[in-house]
Design a protein around this motif. Structure first.
Motif, mmCIF file in Angstrom:
data_model
loop_
_atom_site.group_PDB
_atom_site.id
_atom_site.type_symbol
_atom_site.label_atom_id
_atom_site.label_comp_id
_atom_site.label_asym_id
_atom_site.label_seq_id
_atom_site.Cartn_x
_atom_site.Cartn_y
_atom_site.Cartn_z
ATOM 1 N N PHE A 173 0.849 -1.185 0.000
ATOM 2 C CA PHE A 173 0.000 0.000 0.000
ATOM 3 C C PHE A 173 0.884 1.234 0.000
ATOM 4 C CE2 PHE A 173 0.746 -0.626 4.533
ATOM 5 C CZ PHE A 173 0.958 0.666 5.000
ATOM 6 N N TYR A 174 0.355 2.323 -0.571
ATOM 7 C CA TYR A 174 1.082 3.589 -0.650
ATOM 8 C C TYR A 174 0.026 4.683 -0.742
ATOM 9 C CZ TYR A 174 4.774 6.833 -2.367
ATOM 10 O OH TYR A 174 5.667 7.862 -2.525
ATOM 11 N N ALA A 175 0.008 5.597 0.226
ATOM 12 C CA ALA A 175 -1.038 6.608 0.282
ATOM 13 C C ALA A 175 -0.484 7.956 0.720
ATOM 14 C CB ALA A 175 -2.149 6.173 1.236
ATOM 15 N N HIS A 176 -1.154 9.009 0.265
ATOM 16 C CA HIS A 176 -0.849 10.398 0.601
ATOM 17 C C HIS A 176 -1.969 10.914 1.489
ATOM 18 C CE1 HIS A 176 -1.307 14.757 -1.185
ATOM 19 N NE2 HIS A 176 -0.915 14.793 0.072
ATOM 20 N N LEU A 177 -1.608 11.436 2.673
ATOM 21 C CA LEU A 177 -2.585 11.973 3.613
ATOM 22 C C LEU A 177 -2.251 13.425 3.942
ATOM 23 C CD1 LEU A 177 -2.828 9.071 6.247
ATOM 24 C CD2 LEU A 177 -4.085 9.303 4.092
ATOM 25 N N ASP A 178 -3.228 14.305 3.772
ATOM 26 C CA ASP A 178 -3.132 15.670 4.273
ATOM 27 C C ASP A 178 -3.947 15.737 5.557
ATOM 28 O OD1 ASP A 178 -1.541 16.871 2.255
ATOM 29 O OD2 ASP A 178 -3.276 16.994 0.928
ATOM 30 N N LEU A 179 -3.332 16.234 6.632
ATOM 31 C CA LEU A 179 -3.968 16.244 7.948
ATOM 32 C C LEU A 179 -4.135 17.667 8.442
ATOM 33 C CD1 LEU A 179 -1.831 13.463 9.704
ATOM 34 C CD2 LEU A 179 -3.842 13.167 8.256
ATOM 35 N N ASP A 180 -5.348 18.006 8.864
ATOM 36 C CA ASP A 180 -5.552 19.271 9.569
ATOM 37 C C ASP A 180 -4.883 19.175 10.938
ATOM 38 O OD1 ASP A 180 -7.092 20.046 7.405
ATOM 39 O OD2 ASP A 180 -9.010 19.632 8.407
ATOM 40 N N ALA A 181 -4.535 20.311 11.505
ATOM 41 C CA ALA A 181 -3.923 20.322 12.852
ATOM 42 C C ALA A 181 -4.841 19.616 13.837
ATOM 43 C CB ALA A 181 -3.660 21.743 13.290
ATOM 44 N N GLY A 182 -4.281 18.663 14.581
ATOM 45 C CA GLY A 182 -5.033 17.914 15.579
ATOM 46 C C GLY A 182 -5.749 16.688 15.055
ATOM 47 N N ALA A 183 -5.785 16.507 13.741
ATOM 48 C CA ALA A 183 -6.480 15.345 13.164
ATOM 49 C C ALA A 183 -5.712 14.063 13.460
ATOM 50 C CB ALA A 183 -6.647 15.516 11.658
ATOM 51 N N VAL A 184 -6.461 12.970 13.604
ATOM 52 C CA VAL A 184 -5.877 11.658 13.854
ATOM 53 C C VAL A 184 -6.172 10.764 12.661
ATOM 54 C CG1 VAL A 184 -5.881 9.624 15.340
ATOM 55 C CG2 VAL A 184 -6.109 11.904 16.342
ATOM 56 N N ALA A 185 -5.123 10.177 12.077
ATOM 57 C CA ALA A 185 -5.266 9.331 10.896
ATOM 58 C C ALA A 185 -4.928 7.885 11.227
ATOM 59 C CB ALA A 185 -4.349 9.816 9.775
ATOM 60 N N GLU A 186 -5.700 6.987 10.672
ATOM 61 C CA GLU A 186 -5.415 5.553 10.792
ATOM 62 C C GLU A 186 -4.189 5.201 9.956
ATOM 63 O OE1 GLU A 186 -7.333 1.327 9.228
ATOM 64 O OE2 GLU A 186 -8.546 3.164 9.204
#
Length: 297
Positions: free
Chosen positions: A175-188
């Motif tokens: 798997f290969y993914a790009h994630l943009d996160l807002d401040a404070g966001a929690v990503a799996e």
């Protein structure tokens, strides 16, 4: 939860183009099938710049190259006849197999100026596929599933994760993914592959009670299941099944040292076809003998 932290090391590709080299690393040569990981830019290129920034035609064997941009534009030409611009959130996936040559040129930047920022990765091929016929594919839009959820904005680049499948053809589970996160966001963080890593391309994240900043790759253990953005951030998550030992010499990857030596001789002797649309120059083979050690920085 975190097995290792790898700091990017600055490397010059010539002509003023520097990258942050992450993989291979002396103490961690691969993550799953990912054998090479370069962070390109961020770099402002002024209109009228010389073409010395371009990556002239050069060869590969035994791998797939994965070009992915956050910003900017690159023109790809290769020896199987492909001519393809790549723009942000698109994927150029080139499988070298038995041998391919290609160039990457910043043509838009020279005429209009540009802001270059992206990732160049190599995915090693399984031993049975190392000599497969070379091929190229370009993917955008629906080929690359996107989603947004509570401050996490993601795009799957290749493989399977988050209940989604990208259209890119791969040769082994990954798997290969790009994630943009807002401040404070929690990503799996996907957990269904035996080897996994997270790379901070911009911003900063928190994991296992620690803060990690731009340019750091976290090689993850079994317990790592989520990451929190300490500020607005961009991260890449990647992983897959290990393929076994691989050797690297210059742009060549193989499970066989002898095959690396043959590829080097083929390039030096002019036996590897250049792209028809870009055959007036090329990068020569580096001087010195091919190394006999496994892939290292």
């Amino acid at each position: 939860m975190i097995e290792m932290v790898i700091e990017q090391r600055r490397r010059s590709l010539g002509g003023g183009l520097d990258v942050g080299r992450v993989l291979p690393y002396a103490k961690r040569r691969m993550v799953g099938p990912f054998v090479f990981f370069d962070h390109m830019g961020p770099l402002d290129i002024a209109a009228g710049s010389h073409d010395h920034l371009d990556v002239r035609p050069h060869p590969h064997i035994g791998l797939s190259t994965v070009t992915y941009l956050f910003s900017g534009e690159v023109m790809h030409r290769d020896s199987v006849g492909s001519i393809q611009q790549i723009r942000p959130r698109e994927v150029n996936w080139m499988t070298a197999g038995s041998g391919v040559t290609h160039s990457e040129r910043f043509e838009k930047a020279r005429t209009q100026g540009d802001h270059l920022h992206g990732i160049q990765a190599w995915v090693a091929l399984p031993t049975a596929d190392e000599e497969t016929a070379p091929s190229f594919s370009h993917h955008s839009g629906g080929d690359l599933p996107q989603w947004s959820d509570t401050g996490v904005h993601g795009q799957l680049i290749a493989g399977s994760a988050y209940g989604l499948n990208a259209a890119v053809k791969t040769h082994s589970p990954l798997f290969y993914a790009h994630l943009d996160l807002d401040a404070g966001a929690v990503a799996e963080i996907p957990g269904d592959q035996p080897e996994r890593a997270l790379y901070v391309a911009a911003g900063a994240v928190e994991l296992d009670g620690r803060r990690f900043d731009t340019g750091q790759m976290l090689v993850l253990g079994e317990g790592a299941s989520s990451v929190k953005a300490a500020e607005r951030s961009t991260i890449m998550v990647l992983g897959g099944e290990p393929l076994g030992e691989r050797y690297i010499y210059w742009n060549f990857v193989s499970s066989s040292k002898e095959r690396l030596a043959q590829a080097a001789e083929d390039w030096k002797a002019g036996r590897m076809k250049l792209p028809d649309a870009d055959d007036k120059e090329f990068i020569p083979l580096p001087e010195g003998p091919a190394p006999s050690a496994p892939a290292m920085s």
